[in-house]
Design an enzyme around this catalytic site. Structure first.
Site, PDB file in Angstrom:
ATOM      1  N   ASP A   1       0.860  -1.174   0.000  1.00 26.55           N
ATOM      2  CA  ASP A   1       0.000   0.000   0.000  1.00 26.55           C
ATOM      3  C   ASP A   1       0.909   1.241   0.000  1.00 26.55           C
ATOM      4  O   ASP A   1       2.143   1.142   0.003  1.00 26.55           O
ATOM      5  CB  ASP A   1      -0.989  -0.023   1.177  1.00 26.55           C
ATOM      6  CG  ASP A   1      -2.205   0.875   0.923  1.00 26.55           C
ATOM      7  OD1 ASP A   1      -2.171   1.692  -0.019  1.00 26.55           O
ATOM      8  OD2 ASP A   1      -3.186   0.789   1.684  1.00 26.55           O
TER       9      ASP A   1
HETATM   10  C1  BGC Z   1      -5.176   3.113   0.375  1.00 24.14           C
HETATM   11  C2  BGC Z   1      -5.465   2.052  -0.637  1.00 24.14           C
HETATM   12  C3  BGC Z   1      -5.407   2.627  -2.038  1.00 24.14           C
HETATM   13  C4  BGC Z   1      -4.079   3.299  -2.249  1.00 24.14           C
HETATM   14  C5  BGC Z   1      -3.927   3.898  -3.628  1.00 24.14           C
HETATM   15  C6  BGC Z   1      -3.942   3.913   0.043  1.00 24.14           C
HETATM   16  O1  BGC Z   1      -3.819   5.022   0.870  1.00 24.14           O
HETATM   17  O2  BGC Z   1      -5.030   2.519   1.646  1.00 24.14           O
HETATM   18  O3  BGC Z   1      -6.701   1.459  -0.377  1.00 24.14           O
HETATM   19  O4  BGC Z   1      -5.619   1.616  -2.962  1.00 24.14           O
HETATM   20  O5  BGC Z   1      -3.927   4.333  -1.296  1.00 24.14           O
HETATM   21  O6  BGC Z   1      -4.697   5.027  -3.779  1.00 24.14           O
END
Ligand code: BGC
Length: 758
Positions: A310
């Site tokens: 993530d």
């Molecule tokens: C979130 C994810 C997301 C990613 C990309 C992160 O902050 O936890 O769910 O897919 O950002 O935007």
């Protein structure tokens, strides 16, 4: 630019070794749909690639790294640097807000043009968060959030809306979606609760698997499909404090009972990728957990796809979690644990650090090859080597009129009628109403997170023609019959003015009071208390004091306490954040043009000290009585599965094919449902079981199956379910999933029966 707010943890939490045991259960390995040709393509390339090219494939940067400040415009020099110099294999996200389909197609074309100039011409895989529809394309169709889709109890409907999201992404030239969220919503304080399918494991498994199949089943080369991404593995939703990205303490027995089955089902359904939980479990950040990312995920669940980190989460092993003393140690930990691609995403540090680590022998080449092979196979499966550009055939699938009809159906089926005293609803078509409260004239409060912007709270980007609750009621009842004291925007001060509300109520038949939450996503949605803000409570009390019937409409992502005001509300409608057609669906339900059928996917709590879930244990259900006058433990304001209709469904003739079930057998359970009222309606029949005695304290209730039916007034239908031993299994003290001999209650509606498993 996505600005993540987080708290640095000053103390070194220390790296506790997970003393988990690998359960000795038989494994069913799902062989992802990788064709020999796709695998061959990957092997051929892998043999030709330099270390830099391989590490580049594992590097993902955000659009801001290659884009100029103005959204949708790329910076050619930055693009060359990323793709030629750092050889990045993947890009994600937008900078500030959604782009048009054309802007997206241009962005994708320029990116793939640049990739074509590289030595091996490996295409870029682009990823976006299309969480409830395609979030980041202007005018894309937004559907109910997962929590609301769970209320529909309709996996086919969930699949249908998913297909639209896939088509609108692919029309925008994007083939990888960071959805679905499979985190189990057992902590209602958590700011990502609306992204979950609620507190029940079976709903999460069923909806999640249906959605993954819907994304991928056409074959990833087809312009109607995208690669899904099950997230956030594992236990992300179980934060102790409810604050996003804060520590989770999760005994393995609980992890396996409530959090892992959704991912297991998703792997079987063919999910191609997985995103890792940003947080820590029992002191080990999941990005550093070889146990979870390799032993459980690969060896036990048999997952063969790509694991992406993530946001910034590899470097955070050093900067935030303090389990790696240097940035390079963080990269080594994560890659060796099993992360294939790093969502770096704002610089190229991962590339540089991983290269150093490989040169020093801290990460074996075999691990790099394994990760790159998976990424290349995914690109091949998506058809990116054949044609990486936005497909013409996909463009025609954007914004079709039937998507609006589907969005309305989904919102209809989600909205849950919690209270309807004296049949105050539906209104007659000549009713005169006052519409008040902060969400009465807000659009963002009907859609929530991931709606044209990350936070979803900037209404400039919503499609023209999006309706507020006030607009939709005026369309039905006529301007003369719908008054309002609300002004546009959730936070407008006028919306909380109790004096004008009281005055305006004088000439109306009822007050439609629209309370709840404005949109938020991730950490910005952290709250300290589930209490509804005081200003909103004051408004509810003022409305009730007028003596007019008050219909409370809640648009919210998680259950905010309404215990103090609920008794004085004549009716309560839970509308969640149900997407583009929320307002129209609410007005249809208030006027009786749609008969509500949503069922709560969580227990609506009464108070902070009584957060008991429906699948509670015996000692939570019946408390020791001395010194405790608080009564039974499961006493939510509205229980899991609650949801009223304008008609009545009667249950009769619960019949079991046998009163015994054995290990190889199946049990058929039949029940007859009659629509005993005078309106047609949909209805979900839910089957629960309860084992009387077991080696691990049994849950008082577990949802094992559900079926949604439609009955015309007066019509009956017999519904049947089949259970086998796997449907009534649980995780025992040795962490094995077992079915123990014993007596089980079967509960459907108000009927119960007993069978014995032996
Ligand atoms: C979130 C994810 C997301 C990613 C990309 C992160 O902050 O936890 O769910 O897919 O950002 O935007």
């Amino acid at each position: 630019m996505k600005a993540l707010i987080f708290n640095f943890n000053a103390s070194n939490s220390g790296m506790k070794k997970l003393a988990f045991l690998l359960p000795a259960i038989a494994l069913t390995f799902f062989v992802a749909a990788q064709s020999p040709a796709d695998r061959q393509k990957a092997e051929t390339l892998l043999r030709q690639m330099t270390l830099d090219e391989k590490i580049g494939q594992m590097t993902q940067v955000t659009l801001g790294v290659v884009g100029a400040p103005e959204d949708g415009v790329l910076d050619p020099a930055a693009l060359t640097k990323a793709i030629q110099d750092y050889k990045v294999g993947s890009i994600l996200n937008v900078t500030n807000h959604a782009l048009t389909v054309d802007q997206w197609r241009k962005v994708q074309t320029l990116i793939q043009d640049e990739a074509r100039k590289t030595r091996l011409k490996i295409p870029i895989i682009y990823g976006l968060d299309g969480i409830h529809g395609q979030t980041y394309t202007l005018d894309a169709t937004l559907f109910p959030q997962n929590i609301a889709m769970a209320a529909t109890r309709d996996p086919e409907l969930a699949a249908a809306v998913t297909k639209v999201a896939a088509k609108e992404l692919r029309a925008s030239g994007v083939r990888w979606n960071y959805a679905p969220v499979l985190d189990c919503g057992r902590q209602p304080l958590w700011s990502r609760f609306p992204e979950t399918y609620g507190e029940d494991v079976y709903i999460g498994k069923t909806m999640g698997a249906a959605v993954i199949r819907a994304y991928e089943e056409d074959g990833l080369k087809n312009p109607t499909a995208v690669a899904s991404c099950m997230k956030h593995y594992l236990g992300y939703s179980a934060s102790r404090t409810g604050k996003d990205r804060t520590p989770i303490y999760l005994p393995e027995i609980e992890m396996r009972e409530y959090y892992l089955p959704q991912f297991q089902a998703a792997v079987k359904a063919g999910a191609s990728t997985l995103m890792v939980n940003s947080s820590e479990i029992n002191g080990t950040p999941v990005h550093a957990s070889k146990y979870l990312l390799t032993d459980v995920l690969r060896k036990e669940l048999g997952f063969q796809g790509v694991v992406v980190s993530d946001w910034e989460d590899i470097i955070r092993l050093h900067t935030r979690h303090n389990v790696a003393a240097t940035p390079r140690a963080a990269v080594v930990l994560a890659v060796n644990a099993g992360v294939d691609m790093s969502m770096v995403p704002s610089d190229f540090s991962f590339f540089t650090l991983l290269k150093e680590a490989v040169k020093k022998g801290e990460v074996p080449m075999s691990r790099i090859d394994e990760a790159v092979r998976r990424i290349l196979i995914l690109k091949a499966r998506l058809g990116l080597f054949d044609n990486p550009y936005p497909e013409d055939a996909a463009a025609a699938n954007f914004g079709r009129p039937e998507y609006q009809t589907l969005a309305l159906q989904a919102a209809h089926e989600a909205i849950t009628l919690l209270k309807n005293d004296d049949g105050v609803l539906p209104f007659t078509s000549s009713a005169k109403v006052l519409v008040a409260g902060p969400s009465a004239r807000s659009i963002s409060a009907l859609n929530g997170c991931w709606s044209y912007t990350w936070q979803g709270n900037d209404e400039r980007w919503y499609p023209a023609g999006s309706k507020t609750i006030f607009d939709a009621l005026r369309d039905k009842l006529g301007a003369a019959n719908v008054l309002t004291t609300a002004t546009p925007g959730f936070d407008s001060r006028d919306n909380y003015d109790t004096t004008t509300l009281k005055a305006a109520a004088a000439g109306v038949d009822a007050i439609v009071l629209c309370l709840g939450e404005n949109a938020y996503a991730e950490s910005p949605g952290n709250i300290r208390d589930l209490a509804l803000p005081d200003q909103q409570v004051a408004l509810a009390r003022a409305a009730a004091a007028t003596g007019k019937p008050v219909i409370l409409v809640l648009t919210e992502g998680r259950p905010r306490f309404i215990t103090g005001i609920a008794p004085s509300m004549k009716a309560i409608v839970m509308a969640y954040w149900s997407g583009r057609k929320t307002a129209e669906a609410i007005s249809d339900i208030l006027l009786g043009d749609y008969n509500p059928d949503g069922r709560l996917p969580f227990s609506y709590p009464r108070s902070m000290g009584e957060m008991v879930l429906y699948d509670r244990k015996p000692t939570e259900d019946i408390r020791e009585v001395f010194n405790d006058n608080s009564g039974g433990g499961y006493d939510p304001l509205f229980p899991f599965g609650w949801g009223l209709s304008y008609t009545r469904f009667d249950y009769s003739d619960l019949q079991l094919s046998s009163d015994k079930l054995d290990a190889a057998g199946k049990l058929t359970i039949r029940v007859t449902i009659k629509n005993a009222g005078n309106r047609d309606g949909r209805h979900t029949v839910e089957l629960y079981t309860h084992e009387h005695y077991a080696s691990i304290t049994p849950n008082m209730k577990r949802l094992r199956a559900f079926k949604k039916i439609f009955l015309k007034a007066g019509q009956s239908q017999t519904v049947s379910f089949t259970l086998d031993k796997n449907d009534i299994a649980f995780v025992n003290a040795q962490l094995h999933t077992v079915t123990e001999p014993g007596d089980f209650d079967v509960m459907i509606g108000d009927k119960t029966a007993v069978f014995t498993y032996r």
